[in-house]
Design a protein around this motif. Structure first.
Motif, mmCIF file in Angstrom:
data_model
loop_
_atom_site.group_PDB
_atom_site.id
_atom_site.type_symbol
_atom_site.label_atom_id
_atom_site.label_comp_id
_atom_site.label_asym_id
_atom_site.label_seq_id
_atom_site.Cartn_x
_atom_site.Cartn_y
_atom_site.Cartn_z
ATOM 1 N N ALA A 1 0.803 -1.209 0.000
ATOM 2 C CA ALA A 1 0.000 0.000 0.000
ATOM 3 C C ALA A 1 0.840 1.265 0.000
ATOM 4 O O ALA A 1 0.324 2.359 -0.086
ATOM 5 C CB ALA A 1 -0.928 0.005 1.221
ATOM 6 N N SER A 2 2.174 1.116 0.122
ATOM 7 C CA SER A 2 3.045 2.273 0.256
ATOM 8 C C SER A 2 2.932 3.182 -0.952
ATOM 9 O O SER A 2 2.819 2.728 -2.087
ATOM 10 C CB SER A 2 4.490 1.804 0.422
ATOM 11 N N GLU A 3 2.988 4.482 -0.705
ATOM 12 C CA GLU A 3 2.954 5.447 -1.792
ATOM 13 C C GLU A 3 4.347 5.948 -2.137
ATOM 14 O O GLU A 3 4.493 6.881 -2.909
ATOM 15 C CB GLU A 3 2.036 6.615 -1.424
ATOM 16 N N ALA A 4 5.384 5.337 -1.560
ATOM 17 C CA ALA A 4 6.754 5.742 -1.836
ATOM 18 C C ALA A 4 7.550 4.547 -2.335
ATOM 19 O O ALA A 4 7.382 3.426 -1.848
ATOM 20 C CB ALA A 4 7.398 6.326 -0.593
ATOM 21 N N GLY A 5 8.405 4.805 -3.320
ATOM 22 C CA GLY A 5 9.300 3.779 -3.806
ATOM 23 C C GLY A 5 10.628 3.847 -3.097
ATOM 24 O O GLY A 5 10.756 4.462 -2.025
ATOM 25 N N SER A 6 11.672 3.222 -3.664
ATOM 26 C CA SER A 6 12.986 3.238 -3.040
ATOM 27 C C SER A 6 13.498 4.668 -2.978
ATOM 28 O O SER A 6 13.218 5.501 -3.830
ATOM 29 C CB SER A 6 13.950 2.360 -3.839
ATOM 30 N N GLY A 7 14.233 4.963 -1.912
ATOM 31 C CA GLY A 7 14.743 6.308 -1.725
ATOM 32 C C GLY A 7 13.674 7.305 -1.329
ATOM 33 O O GLY A 7 13.905 8.507 -1.349
ATOM 34 N N GLY A 8 12.486 6.802 -0.961
ATOM 35 C CA GLY A 8 11.406 7.688 -0.549
ATOM 36 C C GLY A 8 10.760 8.435 -1.695
ATOM 37 O O GLY A 8 10.000 9.389 -1.467
ATOM 38 N N ILE A 9 11.021 8.036 -2.947
ATOM 39 C CA ILE A 9 10.437 8.724 -4.102
ATOM 40 C C ILE A 9 8.954 8.404 -4.193
ATOM 41 O O ILE A 9 8.552 7.245 -4.145
ATOM 42 C CB ILE A 9 11.171 8.300 -5.395
ATOM 43 N N LYS A 10 8.155 9.429 -4.317
ATOM 44 C CA LYS A 10 6.700 9.252 -4.355
ATOM 45 C C LYS A 10 6.265 8.510 -5.608
ATOM 46 O O LYS A 10 6.755 8.770 -6.702
ATOM 47 C CB LYS A 10 6.011 10.617 -4.290
ATOM 48 N N LEU A 11 5.313 7.598 -5.414
ATOM 49 C CA LEU A 11 4.774 6.839 -6.534
ATOM 50 C C LEU A 11 3.485 7.489 -7.034
ATOM 51 O O LEU A 11 2.634 7.872 -6.230
ATOM 52 C CB LEU A 11 4.478 5.395 -6.108
ATOM 53 N N PRO A 12 3.306 7.590 -8.347
ATOM 54 C CA PRO A 12 2.087 8.204 -8.886
ATOM 55 C C PRO A 12 0.913 7.236 -8.783
ATOM 56 O O PRO A 12 1.094 6.021 -8.634
ATOM 57 C CB PRO A 12 2.454 8.480 -10.341
ATOM 58 N N PRO A 13 -0.314 7.743 -8.889
ATOM 59 C CA PRO A 13 -1.492 6.860 -8.840
ATOM 60 C C PRO A 13 -1.451 5.751 -9.875
ATOM 61 O O PRO A 13 -1.942 4.648 -9.626
ATOM 62 C CB PRO A 13 -2.659 7.821 -9.100
ATOM 63 N N SER A 14 -0.871 6.017 -11.050
ATOM 64 C CA SER A 14 -0.837 4.995 -12.096
ATOM 65 C C SER A 14 0.010 3.785 -11.684
ATOM 66 O O SER A 14 -0.334 2.638 -12.014
ATOM 67 C CB SER A 14 -0.294 5.590 -13.402
ATOM 68 N N ILE A 15 1.092 4.001 -10.958
ATOM 69 C CA ILE A 15 1.907 2.887 -10.448
ATOM 70 C C ILE A 15 1.169 2.187 -9.314
ATOM 71 O O ILE A 15 1.135 0.947 -9.233
ATOM 72 C CB ILE A 15 3.282 3.377 -9.980
ATOM 73 N N LEU A 16 0.548 2.965 -8.433
ATOM 74 C CA LEU A 16 -0.185 2.384 -7.309
ATOM 75 C C LEU A 16 -1.375 1.555 -7.778
ATOM 76 O O LEU A 16 -1.839 0.665 -7.064
ATOM 77 C CB LEU A 16 -0.660 3.489 -6.368
ATOM 78 N N ALA A 17 -1.864 1.813 -8.989
ATOM 79 C CA ALA A 17 -3.026 1.082 -9.509
ATOM 80 C C ALA A 17 -2.650 -0.279 -10.092
ATOM 81 O O ALA A 17 -3.543 -1.083 -10.403
ATOM 82 C CB ALA A 17 -3.733 1.923 -10.568
ATOM 83 N N LEU A 18 -1.369 -0.562 -10.276
ATOM 84 C CA LEU A 18 -0.964 -1.859 -10.836
ATOM 85 C C LEU A 18 -1.322 -2.990 -9.885
ATOM 86 O O LEU A 18 -1.158 -2.872 -8.669
ATOM 87 C CB LEU A 18 0.538 -1.859 -11.129
ATOM 88 N N LYS A 19 -1.797 -4.096 -10.431
ATOM 89 C CA LYS A 19 -2.288 -5.219 -9.633
ATOM 90 C C LYS A 19 -1.450 -6.472 -9.882
ATOM 91 O O LYS A 19 -0.827 -6.627 -10.932
ATOM 92 C CB LYS A 19 -3.748 -5.526 -9.993
ATOM 93 N N PRO A 20 -1.466 -7.414 -8.933
ATOM 94 C CA PRO A 20 -0.741 -8.676 -9.131
ATOM 95 C C PRO A 20 -1.229 -9.425 -10.365
ATOM 96 O O PRO A 20 -2.420 -9.420 -10.691
ATOM 97 C CB PRO A 20 -1.038 -9.466 -7.854
ATOM 98 N N VAL A 21 -0.290 -10.079 -11.038
ATOM 99 C CA VAL A 21 -0.626 -10.888 -12.215
ATOM 100 C C VAL A 21 -0.439 -12.374 -11.923
ATOM 101 O O VAL A 21 -0.545 -13.204 -12.822
ATOM 102 C CB VAL A 21 0.246 -10.487 -13.423
ATOM 103 N N THR A 22 -0.163 -12.693 -10.681
ATOM 104 C CA THR A 22 0.193 -14.072 -10.330
ATOM 105 C C THR A 22 -0.917 -15.071 -10.650
ATOM 106 O O THR A 22 -0.631 -16.244 -10.901
ATOM 107 C CB THR A 22 0.570 -14.160 -8.846
#
Length: 434
Positions: free
Chosen positions: A37-58
């Motif tokens: 659920a994190s809104e930050a990537g590595s280095g604390g870089i903010k993730l945009p809604p489009s990245i946060l919307a990606l879902k598992p493909v497993t």
């Protein structure tokens, strides 16, 4: 014979590695709800809604079955018969994984498999690794061990003699390092060592329906990630922003992968640069690389701008797009591999970006599957015929030094009535995803 025709090249170079790929290698379910659920990537870089919307493909992933691998071993033995080989030797690595499902990446200590022309495979492992090897072995039960003060090459030589082929022919996988093949040659001077490529490539270059399905998941995931990155980009962002998004995006899908990112004049270098780069309005951005799904890979490139592109950029994009279409149309069963390269190159040269390799400075494409670059290559001089079930990248480009470059890459699979892309072609440089 074209050198690239029979040598499987090493894995893809990485000009800009994503960081902390260990986390990206874990399924989303294993990362925990906080990470997912994190809104930050590595280095604390903010993730945009489009990245946060990606879902598992497993849920789409169906692993290769043991029955299919048994069929692969049987096919390998049939090809050995045709090629006059008494056995083949495989090191730990991709081809061992292909035939047995064992994921063992070898070191200076020999760990590998001897597959005779008939019968079960024999595994040669360091004695202290025996229990770990047994955890993975599912085909055959013959495991031979060697101690640190013993020669594994002498052990393999004895195995050949035990099978009454001590003066026979042993195929060596092309990924086996020289010191290893040299050790085998010295231990069995009466055995003729030959490339095992007719067997290994003979099996791996033709993909099954199950393999194509895994590659489809990988290609779909990479395209979804690229679209999410494009949707979130803003002027002033750097490669580090995108690298963080790539890592986080693939992790959210339960996959691992990476991407090289190049901007502006650096897109005129086919594999870009490690120099720091900043995304600006109207400058081209090139994303390249892919991800892994149960050992199978994607390899896609998209070139686009934020906002308006120049007329020249649009014109070059359209030429490259037509070249990519021409290659797809040429890639049918029975066509020579060089003819596919020629079809794309003609479009580019006829448009004024020639002759030869002047602005389209690399081959059209490479085989792809469990390795990003594997047999065979769509390049001038390769007269090998295309077969149904083969898979390739289709990646023409035009590179104008000091200005910009455009490359479009989609992977394709060859059917009985022609080639098909795994992913839809990019429609335009300003709207790369339609």
């Amino acid at each position: 014979m074209n050198p690239s025709d029979d040598v499987m090249h090493p894995g893809r170079r990485r000009f800009l590695q994503t960081t902390a790929l260990g986390a990206a290698a874990l399924p989303v379910a294993m990362l925990g709800t906080g990470a997912a659920a994190s809104e930050a990537g590595s280095g604390g870089i903010k993730l945009p809604p489009s990245i946060l919307a990606l879902k598992p493909v497993t849920s789409r992933i169906v692993p290769i079955t043991d029955d299919e691998r048994r069929g692969r071993l049987a096919k390998a033995q049939e090809l050995m018969e045709k090629a006059g080989m008494d056995a083949i030797y495989l090191d730990g690595g991709t081809t061992l994984d292909y035939f047995t499902g064992m994921r063992w990446w070898t070191s200076e200590r020999l760990m590998g498999m001897l597959l005779p022309r008939s019968g079960d495979p024999v595994y040669i492992v360091p004695a202290f690794e025996r229990s770990r090897a047994l955890e993975q072995i599912r085909f055959g039960h013959d495991v031979r061990t060697w101690q640190e003060n013993e020669s594994p090459y002498a052990l393999i030589a004895q195995l050949m003699r035990d099978r009454h082929v001590g003066t026979g022919v042993l195929g060596i996988e092309d990924k086996v390092p020289f010191f290893r093949s040299n050790g085998l040659a010295q231990a069995m001077p009466q055995v003729r060592l030959v490339p095992a490529t007719p067997v290994t490539a003979g099996c791996r270059a033709i993909k099954s329906a199950a393999e194509l399905a895994l590659m489809q998941v990988a290609c779909d995931a990479t395209l979804a990630l690229y679209k999410a990155i494009w949707q979130g980009l803003e002027p002033g962002m750097t490669q580090q922003h995108i690298a963080s998004w790539v890592e986080a995006g693939y992790a959210r899908m339960g996959l691992r992968g990476d991407a090289s990112i190049n901007v502006g004049s650096y897109t005129a270098q086919p594999h870009g640069s490690r120099e720091p780069q900043v995304i600006r309005e109207g400058t081209p951005v090139m994303l390249d690389d892919g991800c892994y799904v149960e050992g199978y890979m994607s390899d896609l490139t998209r070139t686009f701008t934020l906002g308006r592109a120049s007329d020249k950029m649009k014109r070059v994009f359209d030429i490259v797009r037509k070249a990519q279409q021409a290659a797809l149309a040429a890639a049918h069963p029975g066509a020579t591999m060089e003819s596919v390269d020629a079809a794309a190159r003609k479009v580019i040269v006829d448009a004024g970006y020639g002759p030869g390799y002047t602005n389209f400075s690399h081959r059209l494409g490479h085989g792809i599957g469990m390795d990003m670059h594997e047999w065979y290559y769509l390049v001038q001089g390769n007269t090998r015929r295309i077969e149904t079930g083969m898979t390739f990248s289709d990646e023409p480009g035009i590179y104008i030094p000091g200005e910009f470059g455009v490359r479009l890459e989609d992977d394709m699979h060859v059917t009985t009535d022609g080639a098909r892309w795994f992913t839809p072609q990019s429609p335009s440089i300003e709207q790369p995803f339609g």
